[in-house]
Design a protein around this motif. Sequence first.
Motif, PDB file in Angstrom:
ATOM      1  N   LYS A  92     -15.059  50.609  31.403  1.00  0.00           N
ATOM      2  CA  LYS A  92     -16.302  50.365  31.168  1.00  0.00           C
ATOM      3  C   LYS A  92     -17.287  49.482  30.391  1.00  0.00           C
ATOM      4  CE  LYS A  92     -21.210  52.802  31.028  1.00  0.00           C
ATOM      5  NZ  LYS A  92     -22.036  53.885  30.822  1.00  0.00           N
ATOM      6  N   SER A  93     -16.152  49.839  28.942  1.00  0.00           N
ATOM      7  CA  SER A  93     -16.028  49.010  27.608  1.00  0.00           C
ATOM      8  C   SER A  93     -15.938  47.250  27.425  1.00  0.00           C
ATOM      9  CB  SER A  93     -15.559  50.385  26.721  1.00  0.00           C
ATOM     10  OG  SER A  93     -16.187  48.606  25.159  1.00  0.00           O
ATOM     11  N   GLY A  94     -14.912  47.048  28.830  1.00  0.00           N
ATOM     12  CA  GLY A  94     -13.615  45.962  28.918  1.00  0.00           C
ATOM     13  C   GLY A  94     -14.814  45.322  29.792  1.00  0.00           C
ATOM     14  N   LEU A  95     -15.554  46.113  30.559  1.00  0.00           N
ATOM     15  CA  LEU A  95     -16.105  45.224  31.640  1.00  0.00           C
ATOM     16  C   LEU A  95     -17.221  44.427  30.666  1.00  0.00           C
ATOM     17  CD1 LEU A  95     -16.346  44.178  34.691  1.00  0.00           C
ATOM     18  CD2 LEU A  95     -18.145  46.527  34.537  1.00  0.00           C
ATOM     19  N   PRO A 115     -14.181  48.095  39.503  1.00  0.00           N
ATOM     20  CA  PRO A 115     -14.228  47.658  38.959  1.00  0.00           C
ATOM     21  C   PRO A 115     -13.730  47.559  37.201  1.00  0.00           C
ATOM     22  CG  PRO A 115     -16.771  47.415  39.822  1.00  0.00           C
ATOM     23  CD  PRO A 115     -16.105  48.484  40.590  1.00  0.00           C
ATOM     24  N   GLU A 116     -14.050  48.792  37.492  1.00  0.00           N
ATOM     25  CA  GLU A 116     -13.389  49.237  35.825  1.00  0.00           C
ATOM     26  C   GLU A 116     -12.028  49.526  36.470  1.00  0.00           C
ATOM     27  OE1 GLU A 116     -15.881  52.717  34.430  1.00  0.00           O
ATOM     28  OE2 GLU A 116     -17.167  51.811  34.831  1.00  0.00           O
ATOM     29  N   THR A 117     -11.307  49.507  37.341  1.00  0.00           N
ATOM     30  CA  THR A 117      -9.791  49.765  37.071  1.00  0.00           C
ATOM     31  C   THR A 117      -9.213  48.618  37.225  1.00  0.00           C
ATOM     32  OG1 THR A 117     -10.051  50.184  39.238  1.00  0.00           O
ATOM     33  CG2 THR A 117     -10.064  52.466  37.632  1.00  0.00           C
ATOM     34  N   THR A 118      -9.851  47.329  37.215  1.00  0.00           N
ATOM     35  CA  THR A 118      -9.452  46.072  37.523  1.00  0.00           C
ATOM     36  C   THR A 118      -7.770  45.423  36.188  1.00  0.00           C
ATOM     37  OG1 THR A 118     -11.121  45.632  38.948  1.00  0.00           O
ATOM     38  CG2 THR A 118     -10.005  43.554  38.005  1.00  0.00           C
ATOM     39  N   ILE A 119      -7.441  44.928  36.717  1.00  0.00           N
ATOM     40  CA  ILE A 119      -6.176  44.864  35.431  1.00  0.00           C
ATOM     41  C   ILE A 119      -6.430  43.113  34.616  1.00  0.00           C
ATOM     42  CG2 ILE A 119      -3.789  44.629  34.360  1.00  0.00           C
ATOM     43  CD1 ILE A 119      -4.533  47.385  35.558  1.00  0.00           C
ATOM     44  N   SER A 120      -6.754  42.791  33.528  1.00  0.00           N
ATOM     45  CA  SER A 120      -7.482  41.731  32.877  1.00  0.00           C
ATOM     46  C   SER A 120      -6.430  41.588  31.807  1.00  0.00           C
ATOM     47  CB  SER A 120      -8.713  42.423  31.975  1.00  0.00           C
ATOM     48  OG  SER A 120      -9.012  40.884  31.736  1.00  0.00           O
ATOM     49  N   HIS A 121      -6.059  40.603  31.719  1.00  0.00           N
ATOM     50  CA  HIS A 121      -4.613  39.299  31.018  1.00  0.00           C
ATOM     51  C   HIS A 121      -6.079  38.654  30.566  1.00  0.00           C
ATOM     52  CE1 HIS A 121      -1.773  40.822  33.409  1.00  0.00           C
ATOM     53  NE2 HIS A 121      -2.386  40.870  34.112  1.00  0.00           N
ATOM     54  N   ILE A 122      -7.348  38.666  29.870  1.00  0.00           N
ATOM     55  CA  ILE A 122      -8.341  37.682  29.331  1.00  0.00           C
ATOM     56  C   ILE A 122      -8.024  38.325  27.471  1.00  0.00           C
ATOM     57  CG2 ILE A 122     -10.048  36.784  28.943  1.00  0.00           C
ATOM     58  CD1 ILE A 122      -9.064  35.744  31.241  1.00  0.00           C
ATOM     59  N   PRO A 123      -8.479  37.779  26.824  1.00  0.00           N
ATOM     60  CA  PRO A 123      -7.986  37.371  25.097  1.00  0.00           C
ATOM     61  C   PRO A 123      -9.534  36.944  25.513  1.00  0.00           C
ATOM     62  CG  PRO A 123      -6.088  35.966  25.410  1.00  0.00           C
ATOM     63  CD  PRO A 123      -6.790  36.163  26.840  1.00  0.00           C
ATOM     64  N   ALA A 176     -12.888  41.296  39.970  1.00  0.00           N
ATOM     65  CA  ALA A 176     -13.532  42.876  39.281  1.00  0.00           C
ATOM     66  C   ALA A 176     -15.097  43.240  39.735  1.00  0.00           C
ATOM     67  CB  ALA A 176     -14.283  43.341  37.390  1.00  0.00           C
ATOM     68  N   LEU A 177     -15.534  42.283  40.121  1.00  0.00           N
ATOM     69  CA  LEU A 177     -17.077  43.174  40.329  1.00  0.00           C
ATOM     70  C   LEU A 177     -17.003  42.901  42.017  1.00  0.00           C
ATOM     71  CD1 LEU A 177     -19.812  40.620  38.206  1.00  0.00           C
ATOM     72  CD2 LEU A 177     -18.997  43.290  38.213  1.00  0.00           C
TER      73      LEU A 177
END
Length: 911
Positions: free
Chosen positions: A611-614, A687-695, A681-682
Amino acid sequence: MLSASAPTAAAVSPATSSPLPALTPQTLAPSPLMWRRLPARRLASALLSSFPVTSAAAPRAPPLKRRLLPPPRFPSLQQEPRSFASSAAAEVVSLEEAEELHHALENFQVQPNQNQPPPPVEEQQASGRDHRSRHRRNRRGQQAQVAAAEHGMTYHKYASLRRRQIRVETEAWEQAAKEYRELLADMCEQKLAPNLPYIKSLFLGWFEPLRDQIAAEQELVADRGSRASHGPYFNMLPADMMAVITMHKLMGLLMTGSGDGSVRVIQAACQIGEAIEHEVRIHRFLEKTRKKSNKEKENEEEICDSDISKEQQRLRKKVTDLMKKQKLRQVRKIVKNQDDSRPWGQDAHAKVGSRLIELFIETAHIQPAASQSSDGLPDIRPAFRHEMRTVPKEQQKLSRRYGVIKCDPLVRQGLDRTAKHMVILYMPMLIPPICWSGYDKGAHLFLPSYVMRTHGARQQREAVKRAPKEQLQSVFEALNTLGSTKWRVNKRVLSIIDRIWSSGGRLADLVDRADVPLPQKPDTEDETLLKKWRWHMRSVKKENSERHSQRCDIELKLAVARKMKDEEGFYYPHNLDFRGRAYPMHPYLNHLGSDLCRGVLEFAEGRPLGKSGLHWLKIHLANLYAGGVDKLSYDGRIAFAENHLEEIFDSADRPLEGKRWWLGAEDPFQCLAVCMNLAEALRSSSPETTISHIPVHQDGSCNGLQHYAALGRDKLGAIAVNLVAGEKPADVYSGIATRVVEIMRRDSQKDPSTDPDAAHARLILDQVDRKLVKQTVMTSVYGVTYVGAREQIKRRLKERGVIADDAELFGASCYAAKVTLTALGEMFQAARSIMNWLGDCAKVIACENEPVKWTTPLGLPVVQPYRKLGRHLIKTSLQVLTLQRETDKVCFLWSNVFALAHCSLAFFWVK
């Protein structure tokens, strides 16, 4: 594979109770056939069954653990020793697994027979050395396994990447030379030129004549009667490698130079000479560790009677064995102890580099495309020429004239297509960098690596070397943490960049790949019009030079991205500048670079958004879009992203065919990368379990003014630069811009006939915004001068293209710079007072001929490198060069002031 804790036992035959001989690499040697793959159990059984057995009484040893190895089957006394049951069994054994098993089996020492006499002292000593060597190998193997596990790799994968990294660092020039040799051989065999890109064909055409000329020069300086100053250093490397280094280094300097297709002789000569010295050391190292042929071994055996020869042979064998087993630290230590050669020094670099450049100028030629109507001889002319230039009076310090190497216009036109064919030594690493443990101990495996970029500042270098390791431990840990971060190339963003670039650029802040057409000379005698044309011509040529430099820079970045795009991940070794700021050692594509660099890089190891990362991804999108959106509150920035979901999805799905909303962002390529990740993600069910690689980047608010506000306990200044929390972020640049508008509006109401500032104020009043003043405000704390501020604002106004006349543009820039500095002084009086006080302190220190120096809270010793430079003339084969050397006289610069601010701030935070 046997564990290190397996019991030590004397393996015996059930029939004879005889101990086996020592399990050495010789007794474990496989058949001559190439080993492929075989399960560890079959491999162990095959190896153990090949040992010869001697008859002697010995107690029965406990069996090996059944889960690790099957019970060994020993041949009878009448059987001949055998390697494998069949050749097929030998062919399916891999060399790596065999070596791994060798190291494991070496853990099991064979117990001596109590009835036998003790071995001689020499054998006992040798056995002790072997035992210690095995112990070290086991410890290093465990360390390698730990390193592999820490970074989520298997041991074999880590070892494979390590071998590739070694080849990248040690064989780059050799591989380039080999490629040219193969191309030349192919040309001779097929009697036609291969279909190569333009610049590659130029390299190939220059390689052979330059190589032959260098070889002739090597024969010449080898004569005892030769007095050439570069002679002692010229025969240490094969001619083909020297040719490749000279070509690629000079072309690389031309690419990263001023953009006019020239480079200073002193810069080119020193860098080429330094590259030659480094490759000489690598070449010596590889020669010591190369595999000897049978004939060479026989010749060496003939001279092994002397103790010196035996010692050299032992060292050579030891280094070769360590290289095979990737024990690089031990190899470096041995090589360093055996290499009694001293550093060449800058004089030798300049002499060697100058002679190589001279030979290159003599042998490199270029031929324009043949004209169909031309019946004469082909126009073959030198590709490079050496010329002298005069230093402008305002820039004269030590010399009035300097030499440059200038390339032909045809070569210059191809420079921005050269990057993909260049040898780039300091690439991102395929394995985590070596942990820093000293001034020159860490980062790359073989390439020279230093924990601080001292740029020749002797006192700073010595201060870091003298600092105890314990004092710098926190600094080392910080650099190791940065270096162990794994990155990868964002292939989707890179493909979009490639499409834009191949179609001519001009989008997303990519420079136009075409030059601005030169203006036609007016057919008139009017001096006013001619003067205006000359001014315009100078401006267009400068613009084209800038475009050329930007094209070369983009090509270098894209060349690295294309080379690394198929890698699962890579790492950036970091080191420090003299103030303690950390930077990646790779110069082109890194996460501190431009929007293109940051957009094409992402973390290799993704994490679920949560949730926080989104929320932070949406905030990051607003920050990248900017245009005032980045100054909203966090909730306002999240709302901005949610209100533009349609544009975000369109940007992710159709970056170039759709609405192109992402192109309106201040950082378009980073914005595009976030759009792609956010859309993924959306659209997902979770969405909250989507893997993100973005800095998600975080930045300060004008760090220099933050330092001064903290030092002076300036509450108003602290509010302006966000040292005091507020409902939404404060923007010091917008505040300065608002004050500049107020001053200009007041000036615009005056009479232009009596006040020249009135006309300038009316001309640019509508152009004043935060972007116009941002760079000047940022650099004010670094001591930016009025001239510097004028040039910064002039560039911003020129980018907008509102003022076409160059004279009007110059006058407006002068006025805007004056007003901006005035507004800055009014809003930050406390900062200006502190800067003046620190300047007085720096002057007092400099008057005592002492450098400004301090120790940071992390323990890093810092010494200001600013010293007066002296002249040192050396005569080379190309020209007399003026080398700059530090003197013992300290000089005062305004940069000392900002450094003192760092020092005082460090003390402030510690207290």
